[in-house]
Design an enzyme around this catalytic site. Structure first.
Site, mmCIF file in Angstrom:
data_model
loop_
_atom_site.group_PDB
_atom_site.id
_atom_site.type_symbol
_atom_site.label_atom_id
_atom_site.label_comp_id
_atom_site.label_asym_id
_atom_site.label_seq_id
_atom_site.Cartn_x
_atom_site.Cartn_y
_atom_site.Cartn_z
ATOM 1 N N CYS A 48 43.113 47.092 61.963
ATOM 2 C CA CYS A 48 42.457 45.784 62.005
ATOM 3 C C CYS A 48 42.233 45.340 63.452
ATOM 4 C CB CYS A 48 43.297 44.754 61.260
ATOM 5 S SG CYS A 48 42.562 43.089 61.238
ATOM 6 N N CYS A 54 46.923 38.339 65.265
ATOM 7 C CA CYS A 54 47.110 37.693 63.968
ATOM 8 C C CYS A 54 48.550 37.836 63.507
ATOM 9 C CB CYS A 54 46.169 38.317 62.947
ATOM 10 S SG CYS A 54 46.359 37.662 61.280
ATOM 11 N N CYS A 57 50.387 40.322 60.253
ATOM 12 C CA CYS A 57 50.982 41.659 60.325
ATOM 13 C C CYS A 57 51.743 41.822 61.631
ATOM 14 C CB CYS A 57 49.901 42.745 60.258
ATOM 15 S SG CYS A 57 48.960 42.796 58.709
ATOM 16 N N GLN A 235 54.807 37.186 42.423
ATOM 17 C CA GLN A 235 55.054 38.312 43.322
ATOM 18 C C GLN A 235 53.776 38.606 44.113
ATOM 19 O OE1 GLN A 235 57.859 39.772 44.059
ATOM 20 N NE2 GLN A 235 59.170 38.925 42.447
ATOM 21 N N PHE A 262 67.057 32.065 38.032
ATOM 22 C CA PHE A 262 65.973 31.777 38.966
ATOM 23 C C PHE A 262 64.717 32.459 38.435
ATOM 24 C CE2 PHE A 262 70.001 32.094 41.239
ATOM 25 C CZ PHE A 262 70.085 30.843 41.859
ATOM 26 N N GLU A 282 65.584 28.148 35.150
ATOM 27 C CA GLU A 282 64.753 27.818 36.313
ATOM 28 C C GLU A 282 64.838 26.324 36.615
ATOM 29 O OE1 GLU A 282 62.400 27.443 39.407
ATOM 30 O OE2 GLU A 282 62.990 29.418 38.629
ATOM 31 N N ASP A 328 67.031 36.566 40.700
ATOM 32 C CA ASP A 328 66.008 36.726 41.731
ATOM 33 C C ASP A 328 65.870 35.394 42.460
ATOM 34 O OD1 ASP A 328 63.892 37.479 43.314
ATOM 35 O OD2 ASP A 328 62.396 37.420 41.714
ATOM 36 N N CYS A 354 64.505 38.777 48.235
ATOM 37 C CA CYS A 354 63.469 38.825 49.269
ATOM 38 C C CYS A 354 64.071 38.609 50.650
ATOM 39 C CB CYS A 354 62.383 37.782 48.997
ATOM 40 S SG CYS A 354 62.990 36.077 48.936
#
Length: 397
Positions: A48, A54, A57, A235, A262, A282, A328, A354
């Site tokens: 890119c 940017c 990334c 996701q 969660f 949740e 999660d 995550c």
């Protein structure tokens, strides 16, 4: 004396054998005595033109082998930091380019020009997006039309644009503008109609309000259409979701009643339901109601529970009723809920995360309670990013 780069550190810089951090270094590169970086076999030209300005990334200069090693190292080092060694560490899963199905872009007027794109790393400056190798092509195709739409807006403009690919198209939410006259309202409707949006919402500072939604926006989870509320979590790639679901099915199937903690909209709950019965807990009310309505409409054995697991986690006695516990949590982890799991008689926990750091802290608590880390699966959904995910299985005899 030259110093070879041995790995990529957590923030994306290269780390040499001698302990030096080198911007843009990847394994196989060599830091020469004069301070220059000599490229190795895993250092590639970024695809890119906006890299590295940017902030979307950080690792486009690393080939797939170096990326995979980075994702695996982030996860395995997090486990090692807590003295944990997985029984099995699987090869990392990397999502392909141009598969990101949700993103938040930023737009602002700079003089007479309207710019739109991601921000620079560590800055509020927006990089004008003319190409993108991470966004799904359908999302990127909307960038130029959005630029033209917002360029016609009067006054000083600074807006955030959330784009999500759902079942019936793109759900777009623009925060920071308001339709102050009939012409602007018609412009929004024409834009939504012309680009076949699933939903177009505007947030003037009091929460998003749909201005266009010809039919309810949904996402299909485990074969079940689920209403997609504003701000709901999804996701980032369908490919990465499939990798996480594969782990969940393998580890939880055939273990009776499952607790999905969660649960969000029910990404895991609907995939695991039938013949298993699933409790989907949740805190977010919108996500809970969407999950509940989808369960009722589909007839799947999913019981949606509205409960804040940070303040009111399932108790040890409640946890002990389930054959498998899947969680999660958000990036902060699940300290209180993990404490309750540790005190229960549960023997099987599938933990999706995550954030390797908060996961490692929780994993240590489980290990102290007699669980062993049976399997660890690194997942790189955010391609060319330092953001890493994982799925893990804990067992207790």
């Amino acid at each position: 004396m030259s110093d070879p780069v041995t790995r990529i550190a957590a923030k994306g810089d290269g780390l040499t054998e001698g302990g030096q951090h080198v911007a843009g270094g990847v394994p196989g590169d060599v830091l020469a005595a004069d301070g220059t970086l000599v490229r190795g076999p895993h250092h590639v030209d970024p695809p890119c033109r906006h890299f590295p300005q940017c902030g979307g990334c950080q690792l486009q200069h690393a080939d797939d082998a170096a990326l995979a090693q980075f994702v695996s190292d982030r996860v395995s080092f997090a486990a090692e930091s807590q003295g944990l060694v997985p029984g099995t560490l699987t090869p990392p899963h990397l999502s392909p380019p141009r598969t990101r199905r949700r993103a938040t872009l930023h737009a602002a007027r700079l003089g007479k020009k309207l710019v739109i794109g991601f921000r620079e790393g560590g800055s509020h400056r927006i990089v004008e997006m003319t190409e993108c190798h991470i966004l799904h092509p359908r999302l990127f195709a909307l960038v130029d039309p959005l630029r033209k739409l917002l360029a016609s807006w009067g006054g000083k403009l600074a807006a955030d644009i959330q784009l999500t690919l759902v079942d019936t198209g793109i759900a777009a939410e623009i925060k920071g503008i308001s339709a102050e006259n009939l012409a602007q309202t018609e412009a929004l409707l024409d834009f939504a109609r012309e680009h076949s949006l699933a939903r177009l919402s505007v947030d003037e500072g009091f929460g998003p309000e749909p201005v266009w939604e010809p039919e309810p926006a949904t996402v299909t989870l485990g074969g079940t259409p689920v209403s997609f509320p504003h701000g709901a979590f999804l996701q980032p790639t369908a490919d990465g979701e499939a990798a996480l679901l594969s782990a969940a099915r393998e580890w939880c199937s055939g273990h009776g009643i499952v607790a999905d903690l969660f649960a969000g909209l029910g990404t895991f709950a609907f995939a695991l339901a039938g013949p298993a019965k699933v409790l989907a807990a949740e805190a977010d009310r919108g996500a809970h109601l969407a999950c509940q309505a989808a369960a009722r409409a589909s007839g799947k054995p999913v019981h949606a529970l509205h409960r804040d697991l940070f303040r009111d986690p399932l108790t040890a006695d409640e946890i002990s009723k389930f054959g498998c516990v899947l969680l999660d949590p958000p990036r902060a982890g699940a300290r209180n809920q993990v404490d309750a799991i540790a005190q229960s008689t549960a023997s099987r926990v599938a933990y999706v995360s995550c954030n390797p750091q908060s996961w490692a802290r929780d994993a240590r608590r489980l290990a102290d309670a007699g669980f062993r880390l049976a399997e660890l699966r690194p997942v790189g959904q955010f391609r060319w990013s330092t953001h890493v995910e994982l799925a893990s299985l804990f067992l207790r005899d």
